[in-house]
Design a protein around this motif. Structure first.
Motif, PDB file in Angstrom:
ATOM      1  N   THR A  12     -18.719 -11.742  -1.799  1.00 62.33           N
ATOM      2  CA  THR A  12     -19.886 -10.945  -2.194  1.00 62.33           C
ATOM      3  C   THR A  12     -19.530  -9.464  -2.237  1.00 62.33           C
ATOM      4  O   THR A  12     -19.893  -8.737  -3.177  1.00 62.33           O
ATOM      5  CB  THR A  12     -21.053 -11.173  -1.219  1.00 62.33           C
ATOM      6  OG1 THR A  12     -21.379 -12.571  -1.183  1.00 62.33           O
ATOM      7  CG2 THR A  12     -22.283 -10.385  -1.643  1.00 62.33           C
ATOM      8  N   ALA A  13     -18.805  -9.004  -1.213  1.00 63.31           N
ATOM      9  CA  ALA A  13     -18.366  -7.604  -1.183  1.00 63.31           C
ATOM     10  C   ALA A  13     -17.424  -7.301  -2.348  1.00 63.31           C
ATOM     11  O   ALA A  13     -17.448  -6.195  -2.906  1.00 63.31           O
ATOM     12  CB  ALA A  13     -17.675  -7.304   0.146  1.00 63.31           C
ATOM     13  N   ALA A  14     -16.603  -8.280  -2.741  1.00 65.58           N
ATOM     14  CA  ALA A  14     -15.694  -8.085  -3.877  1.00 65.58           C
ATOM     15  C   ALA A  14     -16.481  -7.908  -5.176  1.00 65.58           C
ATOM     16  O   ALA A  14     -16.132  -7.070  -6.016  1.00 65.58           O
ATOM     17  CB  ALA A  14     -14.736  -9.269  -3.993  1.00 65.58           C
ATOM     18  N   VAL A  15     -17.541  -8.702  -5.345  1.00 65.81           N
ATOM     19  CA  VAL A  15     -18.375  -8.583  -6.552  1.00 65.81           C
ATOM     20  C   VAL A  15     -19.056  -7.214  -6.593  1.00 65.81           C
ATOM     21  O   VAL A  15     -19.083  -6.540  -7.635  1.00 65.81           O
ATOM     22  CB  VAL A  15     -19.417  -9.719  -6.593  1.00 65.81           C
ATOM     23  CG1 VAL A  15     -20.405  -9.490  -7.741  1.00 65.81           C
ATOM     24  CG2 VAL A  15     -18.729 -11.072  -6.752  1.00 65.81           C
ATOM     25  N   VAL A  16     -19.594  -6.780  -5.455  1.00 71.22           N
ATOM     26  CA  VAL A  16     -20.299  -5.500  -5.400  1.00 71.22           C
ATOM     27  C   VAL A  16     -19.331  -4.337  -5.650  1.00 71.22           C
ATOM     28  O   VAL A  16     -19.599  -3.443  -6.479  1.00 71.22           O
ATOM     29  CB  VAL A  16     -21.007  -5.331  -4.040  1.00 71.22           C
ATOM     30  CG1 VAL A  16     -21.594  -3.928  -3.911  1.00 71.22           C
ATOM     31  CG2 VAL A  16     -22.100  -6.383  -3.874  1.00 71.22           C
ATOM     32  N   SER A  17     -18.202  -4.334  -4.946  1.00 73.04           N
ATOM     33  CA  SER A  17     -17.236  -3.244  -5.120  1.00 73.04           C
ATOM     34  C   SER A  17     -16.640  -3.252  -6.520  1.00 73.04           C
ATOM     35  O   SER A  17     -16.364  -2.196  -7.098  1.00 73.04           O
ATOM     36  CB  SER A  17     -16.131  -3.339  -4.060  1.00 73.04           C
ATOM     37  OG  SER A  17     -15.423  -4.571  -4.181  1.00 73.04           O
ATOM     38  N   GLY A  18     -16.450  -4.456  -7.094  1.00 71.03           N
ATOM     39  CA  GLY A  18     -15.946  -4.546  -8.460  1.00 71.03           C
ATOM     40  C   GLY A  18     -16.930  -3.971  -9.465  1.00 71.03           C
ATOM     41  O   GLY A  18     -16.530  -3.339 -10.456  1.00 71.03           O
ATOM     42  N   SER A  19     -18.219  -4.184  -9.216  1.00 75.79           N
ATOM     43  CA  SER A  19     -19.248  -3.639 -10.102  1.00 75.79           C
ATOM     44  C   SER A  19     -19.237  -2.111 -10.063  1.00 75.79           C
ATOM     45  O   SER A  19     -19.336  -1.442 -11.108  1.00 75.79           O
ATOM     46  CB  SER A  19     -20.625  -4.156  -9.685  1.00 75.79           C
ATOM     47  OG  SER A  19     -20.678  -5.572  -9.773  1.00 75.79           O
TER      48      SER A  19
ATOM     49  N   TRP B 142     -12.585   3.199  -5.287  1.00 72.05           N
ATOM     50  CA  TRP B 142     -13.369   1.962  -5.359  1.00 72.05           C
ATOM     51  C   TRP B 142     -12.544   0.809  -5.913  1.00 72.05           C
ATOM     52  O   TRP B 142     -12.702  -0.338  -5.479  1.00 72.05           O
ATOM     53  CB  TRP B 142     -14.621   2.174  -6.210  1.00 72.05           C
ATOM     54  CG  TRP B 142     -15.748   2.779  -5.443  1.00 72.05           C
ATOM     55  CD1 TRP B 142     -16.216   4.053  -5.517  1.00 72.05           C
ATOM     56  CD2 TRP B 142     -16.544   2.116  -4.453  1.00 72.05           C
ATOM     57  NE1 TRP B 142     -17.252   4.237  -4.625  1.00 72.05           N
ATOM     58  CE2 TRP B 142     -17.476   3.073  -3.976  1.00 72.05           C
ATOM     59  CE3 TRP B 142     -16.563   0.828  -3.922  1.00 72.05           C
ATOM     60  CZ2 TRP B 142     -18.416   2.759  -2.985  1.00 72.05           C
ATOM     61  CZ3 TRP B 142     -17.499   0.525  -2.940  1.00 72.05           C
ATOM     62  CH2 TRP B 142     -18.410   1.477  -2.482  1.00 72.05           C
ATOM     63  N   LEU B 143     -11.652   1.108  -6.874  1.00 69.36           N
ATOM     64  CA  LEU B 143     -10.810   0.048  -7.423  1.00 69.36           C
ATOM     65  C   LEU B 143      -9.840  -0.469  -6.366  1.00 69.36           C
ATOM     66  O   LEU B 143      -9.630  -1.679  -6.234  1.00 69.36           O
ATOM     67  CB  LEU B 143     -10.037   0.556  -8.644  1.00 69.36           C
ATOM     68  CG  LEU B 143      -9.102  -0.475  -9.289  1.00 69.36           C
ATOM     69  CD1 LEU B 143      -9.888  -1.683  -9.788  1.00 69.36           C
ATOM     70  CD2 LEU B 143      -8.308   0.154 -10.437  1.00 69.36           C
ATOM     71  N   ARG B 144      -9.232   0.446  -5.609  1.00 66.27           N
ATOM     72  CA  ARG B 144      -8.329   0.034  -4.530  1.00 66.27           C
ATOM     73  C   ARG B 144      -9.070  -0.832  -3.509  1.00 66.27           C
ATOM     74  O   ARG B 144      -8.571  -1.885  -3.079  1.00 66.27           O
ATOM     75  CB  ARG B 144      -7.741   1.269  -3.835  1.00 66.27           C
ATOM     76  CG  ARG B 144      -6.698   2.010  -4.648  1.00 66.27           C
ATOM     77  CD  ARG B 144      -6.355   3.345  -4.003  1.00 66.27           C
ATOM     78  NE  ARG B 144      -5.744   3.173  -2.711  1.00 66.27           N
ATOM     79  CZ  ARG B 144      -4.435   3.004  -2.498  1.00 66.27           C
ATOM     80  NH1 ARG B 144      -3.608   2.984  -3.532  1.00 66.27           N
ATOM     81  NH2 ARG B 144      -3.955   2.880  -1.281  1.00 66.27           N
ATOM     82  N   LEU B 145     -10.278  -0.381  -3.142  1.00 75.23           N
ATOM     83  CA  LEU B 145     -11.064  -1.152  -2.185  1.00 75.23           C
ATOM     84  C   LEU B 145     -11.422  -2.520  -2.752  1.00 75.23           C
ATOM     85  O   LEU B 145     -11.322  -3.541  -2.054  1.00 75.23           O
ATOM     86  CB  LEU B 145     -12.330  -0.377  -1.824  1.00 75.23           C
ATOM     87  CG  LEU B 145     -13.283  -1.052  -0.825  1.00 75.23           C
ATOM     88  CD1 LEU B 145     -12.592  -1.222   0.525  1.00 75.23           C
ATOM     89  CD2 LEU B 145     -14.565  -0.236  -0.678  1.00 75.23           C
ATOM     90  N   HIS B 146     -11.811  -2.549  -4.028  1.00 72.68           N
ATOM     91  CA  HIS B 146     -12.176  -3.825  -4.661  1.00 72.68           C
ATOM     92  C   HIS B 146     -11.003  -4.798  -4.685  1.00 72.68           C
ATOM     93  O   HIS B 146     -11.154  -5.984  -4.362  1.00 72.68           O
ATOM     94  CB  HIS B 146     -12.668  -3.581  -6.086  1.00 72.68           C
ATOM     95  CG  HIS B 146     -12.712  -4.830  -6.913  1.00 72.68           C
ATOM     96  ND1 HIS B 146     -13.582  -5.877  -6.662  1.00 72.68           N
ATOM     97  CD2 HIS B 146     -11.957  -5.219  -7.985  1.00 72.68           C
ATOM     98  CE1 HIS B 146     -13.378  -6.841  -7.541  1.00 72.68           C
ATOM     99  NE2 HIS B 146     -12.403  -6.467  -8.342  1.00 72.68           N
ATOM    100  N   LEU B 147      -9.822  -4.304  -5.057  1.00 74.91           N
ATOM    101  CA  LEU B 147      -8.664  -5.188  -5.152  1.00 74.91           C
ATOM    102  C   LEU B 147      -8.278  -5.744  -3.783  1.00 74.91           C
ATOM    103  O   LEU B 147      -7.918  -6.928  -3.663  1.00 74.91           O
ATOM    104  CB  LEU B 147      -7.486  -4.445  -5.785  1.00 74.91           C
ATOM    105  CG  LEU B 147      -7.646  -4.112  -7.270  1.00 74.91           C
ATOM    106  CD1 LEU B 147      -6.501  -3.238  -7.749  1.00 74.91           C
ATOM    107  CD2 LEU B 147      -7.722  -5.391  -8.103  1.00 74.91           C
ATOM    108  N   LEU B 148      -8.344  -4.929  -2.757  1.00 71.79           N
ATOM    109  CA  LEU B 148      -8.021  -5.398  -1.411  1.00 71.79           C
ATOM    110  C   LEU B 148      -9.053  -6.417  -0.928  1.00 71.79           C
ATOM    111  O   LEU B 148      -8.693  -7.451  -0.340  1.00 71.79           O
ATOM    112  CB  LEU B 148      -7.945  -4.219  -0.449  1.00 71.79           C
ATOM    113  CG  LEU B 148      -6.767  -3.255  -0.665  1.00 71.79           C
ATOM    114  CD1 LEU B 148      -6.877  -2.060   0.267  1.00 71.79           C
ATOM    115  CD2 LEU B 148      -5.436  -3.972  -0.464  1.00 71.79           C
TER     116      LEU B 148
ATOM    117  N   LEU C 149       0.816  -1.202   0.000  1.00 73.63           N
ATOM    118  CA  LEU C 149       0.000   0.000   0.000  1.00 73.63           C
ATOM    119  C   LEU C 149       0.853   1.257   0.000  1.00 73.63           C
ATOM    120  O   LEU C 149       1.831   1.363   0.743  1.00 73.63           O
ATOM    121  CB  LEU C 149      -0.922   0.026   1.223  1.00 73.63           C
ATOM    122  CG  LEU C 149      -1.904  -1.151   1.350  1.00 73.63           C
ATOM    123  CD1 LEU C 149      -2.701  -1.016   2.641  1.00 73.63           C
ATOM    124  CD2 LEU C 149      -2.830  -1.191   0.151  1.00 73.63           C
ATOM    125  N   GLY C 150       0.483   2.196  -0.829  1.00 77.23           N
ATOM    126  CA  GLY C 150       1.116   3.500  -0.852  1.00 77.23           C
ATOM    127  C   GLY C 150       0.055   4.576  -0.868  1.00 77.23           C
ATOM    128  O   GLY C 150      -1.140   4.302  -0.914  1.00 77.23           O
TER     129      GLY C 150
END
Length: 280
Positions: free
Chosen positions: A200-207, A126-132, A59-60
């Motif tokens: 499930t959270a990964a699918v939602v955040s990825g969307s 959102w992308l950072r959150l999705h990847l994590l 993380l940076g």
């Protein structure tokens, strides 16, 4: 030398010292269960060092750095966090005999192979959150699959003819030190439940991230298809557990099937695109 490498090296040393103490007690015919609170405190200290190493390496302020060794390190770290929290409620200290040496190895690998790549568009929140979240889901499902395989090995070991204590191999003594299958099954389904919620959270955040970057809710690609198949598989498994009481080999097959879909989502999709379809 980056701080991520330094903290991974120090965490590897801490894990190695704890592993040596546990195995020495086992070889001396002692009970690993009696290590109790002291071992949990030592493990917590190693987990803190390990977590700082991951934070410093991945993380940076405006970037996200991911490599295969770091992903493996994060998977084992999350698995150990789940184990540590469970150990506060259930006596499962015997699992440390397998988890702590594994943590030692992956920390060494993360320190020796820090290579990876910066993730494009990492400034998008959102992308950072999705990847994590996706990495956490991948890690938890991997831990569940390995745990299911351990349970299958332990079940096979328990059905073999009993040996005299002096004649048992070191592998047999390690398996003898594991918690009962019923306790391990409860732990397995807790991990699967957490993994399913995180997936499930990964699918939602990825969307949401996909909508912001491409205008599409769910892009039709191999990663999306296999991720949804994995999500559906674990959803059916948990529903079958709740309604029909699925357990044992049935649960093992569904767990490994869901894990296989997730592997295809994160690594197999690149193989399909580049090798089979000849696309970059």
């Amino acid at each position: 030398m980056s701080l991520g490498i330094v903290f991974h090296a120090v965490a590897a040393l801490a894990y190695a010292v704890l592993a040596a103490a546990l195995w020495r007690r086992l070889q001396g015919a002692g009970s690993v269960e009696k290590t109790g609170r002291f071992a949990r405190v030592c493990l917590l200290g190693a987990l803190v060092l390990h977590g700082i190493g991951l934070q410093q390496a991945m993380l940076g302020s405006s970037h996200l750095f991911i490599g295969w060794a770091l992903a493996l390190s994060a998977a084992v770290w999350l698995g150990l966090v789940v184990f540590w929290l469970e150990s506060l409620l259930v006596r499962i200290d015997g699992l440390q005999l397998l988890l702590v040496p594994a943590a030692t190895l992956v920390c060494i690998m993360a320190a020796l192979f820090p290579q990876g790549q910066l993730v494009p568009h990492a400034e998008n929140g959102w992308l950072r959150l999705h990847l994590l979240i996706a990495l956490a889901a991948y890690a938890l499902i991997t831990v569940a699959a390995l745990h299911a395989l351990l349970m299958a090995l332990l079940d096979r070991h328990l059905h073999r003819p009993l040996e005299a204590p002096a004649e048992r191999s070191i592998v047999g003594r390690v398996l003898d030190a594991q918690p009962p299958l019923l306790v391990q099954e409860q732990l397995l389904f807790r991990v699967i439940w957490i993994g399913f919620v995180v997936l499930t959270a990964a699918v939602v955040s990825g969307s949401i991230a996909s909508m912001q970057l491409t205008g599409k809710v769910l892009p039709f690609d191999h990663k999306t298809v296999f991720t949804l198949l994995s999500w559906l598989t674990f959803g059916v498994l948990l529903l079958g557990r709740h309604i029909r009481g699925w357990r044992g080999r049935v649960a093992l097959r569904w767990t490994l099937t869901g894990f296989a879909f997730l592997i295809l989502a994160y690594t197999g999709s690149r193989f399909v695109l580049e090798v089979i379809l000849h696309r970059s």
